[in-house]
Design a protein around this motif. Sequence first.
Motif, PDB file in Angstrom:
ATOM      1  N   ALA A  94       0.821  -1.218   0.000  1.00  0.00           N
ATOM      2  CA  ALA A  94       0.000   0.000   0.000  1.00  0.00           C
ATOM      3  C   ALA A  94       0.853   1.266   0.000  1.00  0.00           C
ATOM      4  O   ALA A  94       0.501   2.244  -0.676  1.00  0.00           O
ATOM      5  CB  ALA A  94      -0.933  -0.006   1.212  1.00  0.00           C
ATOM      6  N   LEU A  97       2.563   1.862  -3.447  1.00  0.00           N
ATOM      7  CA  LEU A  97       1.476   2.056  -4.406  1.00  0.00           C
ATOM      8  C   LEU A  97       0.833   3.420  -4.223  1.00  0.00           C
ATOM      9  O   LEU A  97       0.476   4.092  -5.204  1.00  0.00           O
ATOM     10  CB  LEU A  97       0.440   0.947  -4.239  1.00  0.00           C
ATOM     11  CG  LEU A  97      -0.702   0.909  -5.259  1.00  0.00           C
ATOM     12  CD1 LEU A  97      -0.170   0.747  -6.670  1.00  0.00           C
ATOM     13  CD2 LEU A  97      -1.672  -0.231  -4.927  1.00  0.00           C
ATOM     14  N   TYR A 116      -9.254   0.508  -5.720  1.00  0.00           N
ATOM     15  CA  TYR A 116      -8.548  -0.298  -4.723  1.00  0.00           C
ATOM     16  C   TYR A 116      -9.319  -0.366  -3.408  1.00  0.00           C
ATOM     17  O   TYR A 116      -9.190  -1.342  -2.661  1.00  0.00           O
ATOM     18  CB  TYR A 116      -7.154   0.288  -4.466  1.00  0.00           C
ATOM     19  CG  TYR A 116      -6.140  -0.078  -5.512  1.00  0.00           C
ATOM     20  CD1 TYR A 116      -5.501  -1.310  -5.487  1.00  0.00           C
ATOM     21  CD2 TYR A 116      -5.816   0.820  -6.528  1.00  0.00           C
ATOM     22  CE1 TYR A 116      -4.557  -1.648  -6.457  1.00  0.00           C
ATOM     23  CE2 TYR A 116      -4.885   0.496  -7.505  1.00  0.00           C
ATOM     24  CZ  TYR A 116      -4.261  -0.733  -7.464  1.00  0.00           C
ATOM     25  OH  TYR A 116      -3.335  -1.071  -8.423  1.00  0.00           O
ATOM     26  N   TRP A 174      -6.137  -8.948   0.287  1.00  0.00           N
ATOM     27  CA  TRP A 174      -6.843  -8.346  -0.843  1.00  0.00           C
ATOM     28  C   TRP A 174      -7.937  -7.396  -0.371  1.00  0.00           C
ATOM     29  O   TRP A 174      -8.181  -6.364  -0.992  1.00  0.00           O
ATOM     30  CB  TRP A 174      -7.446  -9.456  -1.707  1.00  0.00           C
ATOM     31  CG  TRP A 174      -8.193  -8.952  -2.904  1.00  0.00           C
ATOM     32  CD1 TRP A 174      -7.668  -8.576  -4.107  1.00  0.00           C
ATOM     33  CD2 TRP A 174      -9.615  -8.785  -3.021  1.00  0.00           C
ATOM     34  NE1 TRP A 174      -8.664  -8.183  -4.954  1.00  0.00           N
ATOM     35  CE2 TRP A 174      -9.865  -8.297  -4.327  1.00  0.00           C
ATOM     36  CE3 TRP A 174     -10.684  -9.002  -2.158  1.00  0.00           C
ATOM     37  CZ2 TRP A 174     -11.156  -8.026  -4.777  1.00  0.00           C
ATOM     38  CZ3 TRP A 174     -11.964  -8.727  -2.605  1.00  0.00           C
ATOM     39  CH2 TRP A 174     -12.193  -8.251  -3.898  1.00  0.00           C
ATOM     40  N   GLY A 178      -6.545  -1.888   0.171  1.00  0.00           N
ATOM     41  CA  GLY A 178      -7.098  -0.625  -0.307  1.00  0.00           C
ATOM     42  C   GLY A 178      -7.369   0.362   0.806  1.00  0.00           C
ATOM     43  O   GLY A 178      -7.236   1.586   0.627  1.00  0.00           O
ATOM     44  N   LEU A 181      -4.144   1.901   1.626  1.00  0.00           N
ATOM     45  CA  LEU A 181      -3.790   2.780   0.514  1.00  0.00           C
ATOM     46  C   LEU A 181      -4.436   4.152   0.682  1.00  0.00           C
ATOM     47  O   LEU A 181      -3.791   5.191   0.464  1.00  0.00           O
ATOM     48  CB  LEU A 181      -4.235   2.130  -0.800  1.00  0.00           C
ATOM     49  CG  LEU A 181      -4.120   2.996  -2.055  1.00  0.00           C
ATOM     50  CD1 LEU A 181      -2.660   3.266  -2.384  1.00  0.00           C
ATOM     51  CD2 LEU A 181      -4.811   2.330  -3.244  1.00  0.00           C
TER      52      LEU A 181
END
Length: 299
Positions: A94, A97, A116, A174, A178, A181
């Motif tokens: 994260a 990214l 995401y 998974w 996000g 992030l």
Amino acid sequence: MTHPRRSFRIPARWTPYLLISPFLILFAVFGLFPLLFSAWMAFQSWEPTSGLGSMQFVGLENFSFALQDAWFWKSLRNTMWLALASGLPQHLVALPLAVFIHSRFKRLRDGVAGAYFLPYITSTVAIAMMFTSLFSTDYGLVNAVLGGVFGMEATPWLTQPDKLKVAAAIVVFWRYVGFNLMLYLAALQTIPRDLYEAATLDGAGPWAKFWRITLPSLRPMILFGVTLSVIGGLQLFEEPFILTNGNGGPDQTVMTSAIYLYRLAFDFNDFGGAAAMSWVLCGVVVVMTLLTNRAFKER
């Protein structure tokens, strides 16, 4: 002769308390009361089917049982493994990214970040059902890709203990990568651009800017994100529960502490033992959180 109607007026000093009273009432009923009741149950032997009058005070017997229960310690080890295997990659992925999206995407940044973030707000049941299909031994997409690209034989992801652990960690990773992030993207937008412009004038490259400006500036948010991952990982329940239909998988491989507490209470009607174990787990969460804060303490 008519008397003037008296209007009831609330004193101004009570107005703030009146406005927040709905929250306080809901918190007291659905938050504070269950917390206190679970603390009371931890010292009782009780089967709900017999009514509240059947409670018997047993002192520290439930805590003694919790600390000597081999299955509880096995579930705690499973929880620790899943929390580490799914939590550490979340931040390792994260963070870079987020830096990439923040620097490369300008107008489309919100849309890419939202894509995401979508797994985090998706139903856990839908996610578990989707991954159950993906990891299917005979018809799963994962085995189809591995077999087509690498020529690997079909892997029983959901029936072999070591493979099931990996599958459960992938599902948790998974879903929550996000969320982290979004945390890092929000923190990146608070870093003054003047710092990067000054570093450019001094001849600093991208890596120097990342290590000397970006990473130190993100330190508080990294601590916040890691702390949330530690707390959430130690309370992991939904993903492994649905992935294994609530039984913890073969050899109880992914039976987390939360799943074991649930089964102890609702399958075996030992609410006192489950309450005591929940407070032991609470203590573990507190200790791990303090260790996390100590690890990120500025030196």
